[in-house]
Scaffold this motif. Structure first.
Motif, mmCIF file in Angstrom:
data_model
loop_
_atom_site.group_PDB
_atom_site.id
_atom_site.type_symbol
_atom_site.label_atom_id
_atom_site.label_comp_id
_atom_site.label_asym_id
_atom_site.label_seq_id
_atom_site.Cartn_x
_atom_site.Cartn_y
_atom_site.Cartn_z
ATOM 1 N N TYR A 22 -14.579 0.797 0.606
ATOM 2 C CA TYR A 22 -13.309 0.274 0.098
ATOM 3 C C TYR A 22 -12.530 1.367 -0.630
ATOM 4 O O TYR A 22 -11.328 1.550 -0.404
ATOM 5 C CB TYR A 22 -13.579 -0.907 -0.837
ATOM 6 N N HIS A 23 -13.208 2.118 -1.489
ATOM 7 C CA HIS A 23 -12.525 3.167 -2.251
ATOM 8 C C HIS A 23 -12.042 4.300 -1.342
ATOM 9 O O HIS A 23 -10.985 4.894 -1.591
ATOM 10 C CB HIS A 23 -13.459 3.709 -3.339
ATOM 11 N N ILE A 24 -12.795 4.587 -0.297
ATOM 12 C CA ILE A 24 -12.348 5.609 0.658
ATOM 13 C C ILE A 24 -11.064 5.164 1.341
ATOM 14 O O ILE A 24 -10.126 5.952 1.520
ATOM 15 C CB ILE A 24 -13.456 5.887 1.697
ATOM 16 N N MET A 25 -11.009 3.882 1.703
ATOM 17 C CA MET A 25 -9.825 3.375 2.399
ATOM 18 C C MET A 25 -8.597 3.381 1.492
ATOM 19 O O MET A 25 -7.514 3.823 1.898
ATOM 20 C CB MET A 25 -10.099 1.960 2.922
ATOM 21 N N VAL A 26 -8.729 2.909 0.265
ATOM 22 C CA VAL A 26 -7.557 2.801 -0.614
ATOM 23 C C VAL A 26 -7.093 4.162 -1.124
ATOM 24 O O VAL A 26 -5.980 4.273 -1.654
ATOM 25 C CB VAL A 26 -7.845 1.867 -1.810
ATOM 26 N N SER A 27 -7.908 5.194 -0.964
ATOM 27 C CA SER A 27 -7.505 6.528 -1.421
ATOM 28 C C SER A 27 -6.858 7.356 -0.318
ATOM 29 O O SER A 27 -6.518 8.519 -0.538
ATOM 30 C CB SER A 27 -8.724 7.277 -1.977
ATOM 31 N N GLN A 28 -6.678 6.761 0.862
ATOM 32 C CA GLN A 28 -6.112 7.500 1.986
ATOM 33 C C GLN A 28 -4.617 7.766 1.783
ATOM 34 O O GLN A 28 -3.900 6.972 1.176
ATOM 35 C CB GLN A 28 -6.307 6.716 3.286
ATOM 36 N N MET A 29 -4.168 8.900 2.318
ATOM 37 C CA MET A 29 -2.749 9.258 2.352
ATOM 38 C C MET A 29 -2.395 9.596 3.796
ATOM 39 O O MET A 29 -3.198 10.198 4.516
ATOM 40 C CB MET A 29 -2.463 10.453 1.441
ATOM 41 N N PHE A 30 -1.189 9.202 4.214
ATOM 42 C CA PHE A 30 -0.786 9.390 5.603
ATOM 43 C C PHE A 30 0.560 10.107 5.666
ATOM 44 O O PHE A 30 1.418 9.926 4.796
ATOM 45 C CB PHE A 30 -0.684 8.046 6.322
ATOM 46 N N ALA A 31 0.719 10.889 6.726
ATOM 47 C CA ALA A 31 1.973 11.622 6.905
ATOM 48 C C ALA A 31 3.063 10.738 7.494
ATOM 49 O O ALA A 31 4.251 11.042 7.360
ATOM 50 C CB ALA A 31 1.744 12.836 7.807
ATOM 51 N N SER A 32 2.676 9.643 8.144
ATOM 52 C CA SER A 32 3.663 8.766 8.768
ATOM 53 C C SER A 32 3.117 7.347 8.849
ATOM 54 O O SER A 32 1.912 7.111 8.675
ATOM 55 C CB SER A 32 4.021 9.266 10.173
ATOM 56 N N GLU A 33 4.007 6.426 9.140
ATOM 57 C CA GLU A 33 3.612 5.028 9.319
ATOM 58 C C GLU A 33 2.658 4.887 10.497
ATOM 59 O O GLU A 33 1.668 4.152 10.434
ATOM 60 C CB GLU A 33 4.865 4.178 9.537
ATOM 61 N N ASN A 34 2.949 5.605 11.582
ATOM 62 C CA ASN A 34 2.110 5.526 12.774
ATOM 63 C C ASN A 34 0.706 6.056 12.503
ATOM 64 O O ASN A 34 -0.282 5.521 13.018
ATOM 65 C CB ASN A 34 2.754 6.315 13.915
ATOM 66 N N GLN A 35 0.614 7.094 11.681
ATOM 67 C CA GLN A 35 -0.701 7.635 11.341
ATOM 68 C C GLN A 35 -1.520 6.612 10.555
ATOM 69 O O GLN A 35 -2.736 6.494 10.737
ATOM 70 C CB GLN A 35 -0.543 8.922 10.531
ATOM 71 N N GLY A 36 -0.847 5.867 9.690
ATOM 72 C CA GLY A 36 -1.533 4.811 8.956
ATOM 73 C C GLY A 36 -2.061 3.729 9.882
ATOM 74 O O GLY A 36 -3.184 3.230 9.715
ATOM 75 N N TYR A 37 -1.249 3.376 10.886
ATOM 76 C CA TYR A 37 -1.689 2.367 11.854
ATOM 77 C C TYR A 37 -2.889 2.862 12.651
ATOM 78 O O TYR A 37 -3.863 2.128 12.851
ATOM 79 C CB TYR A 37 -0.539 2.017 12.796
ATOM 80 N N GLU A 38 -2.819 4.102 13.123
ATOM 81 C CA GLU A 38 -3.915 4.648 13.923
ATOM 82 C C GLU A 38 -5.210 4.688 13.114
ATOM 83 O O GLU A 38 -6.294 4.397 13.635
ATOM 84 C CB GLU A 38 -3.555 6.051 14.420
ATOM 85 N N HIS A 39 -5.102 5.039 11.846
ATOM 86 C CA HIS A 39 -6.293 5.092 10.994
ATOM 87 C C HIS A 39 -6.902 3.697 10.833
ATOM 88 O O HIS A 39 -8.119 3.521 10.968
ATOM 89 C CB HIS A 39 -5.930 5.664 9.625
ATOM 90 N N TYR A 40 -6.068 2.707 10.568
ATOM 91 C CA TYR A 40 -6.566 1.342 10.381
ATOM 92 C C TYR A 40 -7.114 0.779 11.690
ATOM 93 O O TYR A 40 -8.102 0.040 11.698
ATOM 94 C CB TYR A 40 -5.443 0.456 9.848
#
Length: 362
Positions: A22-40
């Protein structure tokens, strides 16, 4: 090894591994909205669920997105109007939504030009798909730009479409290196575990119960028998020893074959039916109750199909007793090959993005 757990306020235990995740997920930073989607979406595939786009929030007075939510594909419920429709020409799709609250919401930090995790909910209210079924969930079936570029190259090289798909399966997942029969089996298992057959809002209780017992294919057969039972009526009921005999006759003007009367014999343990026999012998031949038995169940006002009328091999739980091993013998994927495949796919995506830029990369 022992598993260390902590307890939440609602009484459920949470392992330290889950807390760390959980802490690894909430500490993530993304360069773009699409990158956030791909990670999830990658996280969802590993966990066994599918992702879809949800609400977005704009900067006031502009069309610039400042927050985006990705949710589990089982979020929400199907609208009631679809259950009430009676003029549908096609078979409605199976129900997949059950109000799951799992989601990831990211927000844009204009100062740093990065997207950060604003909210993350990792609790699902439904079973998650097995690892060999995740590939068949909707958000994991699409091809990215790098995969499409590879497919074009294979096509120019003379491969036919089905050959290209076979190559793609072997390249992008060891779990896909299986025979066609096993692949179909895995896909059907994914459908069974992640959806419930559609039933209209006016469906009887027996039909609703059958949708939650049988596999989708068998449910259609059982549903037909339930609906045909409306053409039959109980003419007479007699008791002989411990058996109750029901004379089931065809209603006037109804279509039900040449025979118009069946004597269905049933035994009961209190109010629960624990045995049923019909001369049509559909139960013995196909292991599903016939319309005449369902007519009796309707007559005794049964809300559920009794266990004596349910063959376990046609139910959702049948697979639990026979765990499938779907890896073909001709493709043995070591841990090194799995890591290589994953890194190669990531590199393909990165190289495709670089190719869109006019600048040369070192």
């Amino acid at each position: 090894s022992s598993r260390i757990c902590v307890w939440r306020m609602d009484g459920h235990s949470v392992s330290l591994e889950e807390i760390e995740e959980y802490h690894i997920m909430v500490s993530q930073m993304f360069a773009s909205e699409n990158q956030g989607y791909e990670h999830y979406n990658r996280y969802a595939r590993a966990k066994g669920f599918s992702v879809r786009l949800d609400d977005k929030e704009y900067v006031k007075g502009t069309r610039e997105v400042k927050a985006r939510r990705f949710c589990c594909s089982k979020e929400g419920h199907r609208l009631e109007k679809y259950f009430q429709a009676t003029d549908q020409k096609r078979e409605p799709r199976a129900l997949t939504r059950c109000g799951c609250k799992a989601m990831l919401e990211i927000q844009h930090d204009a100062g740093r030009g990065r997207w950060f995790v604003k909210k993350f909910v990792d609790v699902h209210n439904h079973p998650l798909a097995d690892p060999d079924q995740s590939a068949f969930l909707r958000s994991h079936r699409r091809m990215n730009d790098a995969h499409k570029a590879d497919a074009v190259e294979y096509g120019l090289g003379g491969l036919r479409t089905f050959q290209i798909m076979n190559v793609a399966e072997k390249q992008h997942g060891g779990e896909h290196c299986i025979s066609r029969m096993r692949r179909n089996e895995a896909e059907l298992d994914a459908i069974c575990s992640q959806s419930v057959p559609f039933t209209r809002i006016d469906a009887c209780l027996l039909e609703i119960n059958a949708a939650r017992i049988y596999t989708p294919k068998i449910f259609k057969m059982v549903r037909d028998c339930i609906r045909r039972s409306c053409a039959w009526v109980i003419q007479e009921q007699t008791t002989v020893n411990d058996l109750v005999r029901y004379e089931v006759v065809l209603k006037d003007g109804a279509e039900g074959g040449s025979r118009r009367l069946f004597s269905v014999e049933c035994s009961f343990d209190g109010s629960l039916m624990n045995g049923a026999f019909c001369p049509c012998r559909k139960m013995e031949c196909e292991a599903i109750p016939c319309a005449h038995i369902f007519a009796v169940l309707v007559f005794v006002r049964a809300a559920t199909i009794p266990p004596c009328c349910v063959s376990k091999r046609w139910t959702m739980e049948a697979k639990a007793a026979f765990v499938s091993v779907r890896n073909a013998n001709t493709h043995v994927w070591s841990e090194e090959m799995s890591r290589y495949r994953e890194l190669r796919n990531i590199a393909s995506i990165a190289l495709f993005k670089v190719s869109k830029s006019g600048e040369r990369s070192q």
